[in-house]
Design an enzyme around this catalytic site. Sequence first.
Site, PDB file in Angstrom:
ATOM      1  N   LEU A 149       0.658  -1.129  -0.379  1.00  0.00           N
ATOM      2  CA  LEU A 149       0.212   0.194  -0.077  1.00  0.00           C
ATOM      3  C   LEU A 149       0.817   1.406   0.527  1.00  0.00           C
ATOM      4  CD1 LEU A 149      -3.101   0.452   0.254  1.00  0.00           C
ATOM      5  CD2 LEU A 149      -3.161   0.660   2.342  1.00  0.00           C
ATOM      6  N   GLY A 150       1.701   1.442  -1.021  1.00  0.00           N
ATOM      7  CA  GLY A 150       2.900   2.596  -0.872  1.00  0.00           C
ATOM      8  C   GLY A 150       1.910   3.718  -2.436  1.00  0.00           C
ATOM      9  N   SER A 172       0.544  -5.287   3.757  1.00  0.00           N
ATOM     10  CA  SER A 172       2.174  -3.961   4.286  1.00  0.00           C
ATOM     11  C   SER A 172       2.586  -4.979   5.388  1.00  0.00           C
ATOM     12  CB  SER A 172       2.303  -3.385   4.533  1.00  0.00           C
ATOM     13  OG  SER A 172       1.087  -2.487   5.165  1.00  0.00           O
ATOM     14  N   THR A 174       3.668  -3.447   8.085  1.00  0.00           N
ATOM     15  CA  THR A 174       2.582  -2.681   9.287  1.00  0.00           C
ATOM     16  C   THR A 174       2.255  -2.490   9.002  1.00  0.00           C
ATOM     17  OG1 THR A 174       4.195  -1.591   8.919  1.00  0.00           O
ATOM     18  CG2 THR A 174       5.459  -3.033  10.465  1.00  0.00           C
ATOM     19  N   ILE A 228       0.664  -5.674 -11.431  1.00  0.00           N
ATOM     20  CA  ILE A 228       1.288  -4.522 -12.336  1.00  0.00           C
ATOM     21  C   ILE A 228       2.621  -4.297 -11.381  1.00  0.00           C
ATOM     22  CG2 ILE A 228      -0.418  -3.546 -13.290  1.00  0.00           C
ATOM     23  CD1 ILE A 228       0.786  -2.888  -9.833  1.00  0.00           C
ATOM     24  N   ARG A 230       6.222  -6.523 -10.599  1.00  0.00           N
ATOM     25  CA  ARG A 230       7.272  -6.856 -10.790  1.00  0.00           C
ATOM     26  C   ARG A 230       6.412  -8.359 -10.902  1.00  0.00           C
ATOM     27  NH1 ARG A 230       8.889  -2.825 -12.081  1.00  0.00           N
ATOM     28  NH2 ARG A 230      10.426  -1.392 -11.353  1.00  0.00           N
ATOM     29  N   ASP A 254       0.840  -7.649 -16.655  1.00  0.00           N
ATOM     30  CA  ASP A 254       1.285  -6.267 -17.481  1.00  0.00           C
ATOM     31  C   ASP A 254       3.709  -6.867 -16.891  1.00  0.00           C
ATOM     32  OD1 ASP A 254       1.363  -3.733 -18.855  1.00  0.00           O
ATOM     33  OD2 ASP A 254       2.805  -3.084 -16.823  1.00  0.00           O
ATOM     34  N   GLU A 259      11.390  -9.892 -19.520  1.00  0.00           N
ATOM     35  CA  GLU A 259      10.885  -9.234 -20.110  1.00  0.00           C
ATOM     36  C   GLU A 259      11.199  -9.101 -21.560  1.00  0.00           C
ATOM     37  OE1 GLU A 259       9.428  -6.289 -18.451  1.00  0.00           O
ATOM     38  OE2 GLU A 259       7.500  -6.587 -16.991  1.00  0.00           O
ATOM     39  N   HIS A 277       4.602  -4.997 -19.708  1.00  0.00           N
ATOM     40  CA  HIS A 277       4.774  -3.319 -19.306  1.00  0.00           C
ATOM     41  C   HIS A 277       5.033  -2.151 -19.755  1.00  0.00           C
ATOM     42  CE1 HIS A 277       8.558  -3.547 -15.942  1.00  0.00           C
ATOM     43  NE2 HIS A 277       7.101  -2.946 -15.383  1.00  0.00           N
TER      44      HIS A 277
END
Length: 312
Positions: A149-150, A172, A174, A228, A230, A254, A259, A277
């Site tokens: 949740l960035g 996440s 925390t 979306i 890595r 994506d 790749e 991507h």
Amino acid sequence: MHKTVLVLVETVDDYLPLLEQAGYRLIRAPSPQQRADAIRRHANQIDAVLTRGPLGLTAVEIDALPNLQIICVIGAGYEQVDLAAAATRGITVTNGAGANAAAVADHTLALLLALLRDIPRGDASTRRGEWNRVISPSVSGKRLGILGLGAVGLAIAKRAHLGFDMPVSYHSRTPRQGVPYTWYDSPQHLADAVDILVVATPGGANTRHLVDARVLEALGAEGYLVNIARASVVDTQALVAALQRGQLAGAALDVFDDEPAVPDALKALANTVLTPHVAGQSPEAARDTVTLVLRNLQAFFAGEPVLTPVRP
């Protein structure tokens, strides 16, 4: 500002003049051969490197650049930058956290809608002159889980919650303070509680195969996966097996392990949506990304704190 920047990226070319207008000399080296040649020929002149997560910068390359002072990574991920080598030299590393979050979130919702509503197959069928009115699941009201949740995860959550009335949960390390979403203590517990799992966490050793066979099993036969972030975060073999056996309803991807190669097994499946991507790519995102790079460079060479430091 007479500083030289080695540019390894190839996706923001239209906005690189912003750096040149600020007085930076650019050495463009987007291919592996150009990269090696540039480092060999201009090693003593390079003050900064502009790269992205999958392209990275190795310890050997860092050692070969005696005047390197700062590495700027576009995008949030920096998994192939050798942070330990940079720290040993006292080299500052920054990333592009948040600069393309809106574009990535938009693409995530596009993938999600295309996957659940079966848009690609409906389009292809209609173009063939067919009229197959397949009944597809609704998106509104589905339970959404976000792994990470960035800035990107928050942008996805906002769109899903406010636009599609989706209850949002997340995992996440925390709990994040001040958000109206439910935190789960593991990817498996999160997957068990949602209908759709979106992978939005950085890559690297710490998140490798965070989504494994057990997480996919918890997501279940009516669950969907969207990645979306890595490819390394998801066990691709386990994902293919789950899709082939009907243990997962579908996946939208994506990002891929090698790749631009995409596994034939994924391409052969009818319950996948695949894009090359491009989630973080838009003219607006490219402009904002280069602007953030410029602001970090200007701050660094002025002796001021950078805006988006990466801690080793």
